[in-house]
Write an enzyme that holds these catalytic residues in place. Sequence first.
Site, PDB file in Angstrom:
ATOM      1  N   CYS A  47      74.266  19.857  69.416  1.00  0.00           N
ATOM      2  CA  CYS A  47      73.460  20.914  68.802  1.00  0.00           C
ATOM      3  C   CYS A  47      71.999  20.518  68.673  1.00  0.00           C
ATOM      4  CB  CYS A  47      74.050  21.300  67.458  1.00  0.00           C
ATOM      5  SG  CYS A  47      75.682  22.075  67.600  1.00  0.00           S
ATOM      6  N   HIS A 101      80.026  25.639  67.933  1.00  0.00           N
ATOM      7  CA  HIS A 101      79.263  25.284  66.738  1.00  0.00           C
ATOM      8  C   HIS A 101      78.233  26.391  66.477  1.00  0.00           C
ATOM      9  CE1 HIS A 101      79.972  20.658  67.197  1.00  0.00           C
ATOM     10  NE2 HIS A 101      81.046  21.355  67.512  1.00  0.00           N
ATOM     11  N   CYS A 110      75.006  17.900  65.164  1.00  0.00           N
ATOM     12  CA  CYS A 110      75.588  16.856  66.005  1.00  0.00           C
ATOM     13  C   CYS A 110      74.636  16.676  67.193  1.00  0.00           C
ATOM     14  CB  CYS A 110      76.982  17.272  66.484  1.00  0.00           C
ATOM     15  SG  CYS A 110      76.985  18.655  67.664  1.00  0.00           S
ATOM     16  N   GLU A 162      75.230  26.199  65.309  1.00  0.00           N
ATOM     17  CA  GLU A 162      73.872  25.815  65.712  1.00  0.00           C
ATOM     18  C   GLU A 162      73.671  25.988  67.212  1.00  0.00           C
ATOM     19  OE1 GLU A 162      75.355  22.554  62.781  1.00  0.00           O
ATOM     20  OE2 GLU A 162      76.189  23.813  64.349  1.00  0.00           O
TER      21      GLU A 162
END
Length: 155
Positions: free
Chosen positions: A88, A55, A85, A57
């Site tokens: 993250c 991800h 999420c 992030e």
Amino acid sequence: MNETDLTHLRRCIELAAEAAAAGDQPYGSVLVSGEGVVVAERRNTVVTTGDVTAHPELALASWASRNLDPAERAAATMYTSGEHCTMCAAAHVKAGIGRLVYVLSAPMIAQVEGHGGPTVDIRVHDVVDAADVAVEVEGPCPELAADATALFGTC
């Protein structure tokens, strides 16, 4: 949100479009220093790398922890096309990044993707509150929501 925030969020959407064009889920993120300088940016690469943790992030929180001192992280802002999420959000909190600004909320993403689950049930505010840390969170961004949502039909 001000015009500077919108400018950085538009870049997140551009990165999300790049991710979608490459076959990944449409997420992009930008890390901006307290002085307003873009210090790093990433796009989602989960599908193309096969790494479920790829991800943007998470990558930026990791980058920040290696490249910025605690005071610089506390003054920084992470901009992202979608609300973190839980993975993250925890990385953001652990890295000590002082501000988060996002375009789409988790429920908005779940609606466009057609599912619910932990992404919706445990929100970034829940993680920040549980950690009892000072992270300023702003989002969603109605002005750019349609642009970000449209990308989900392209991947």
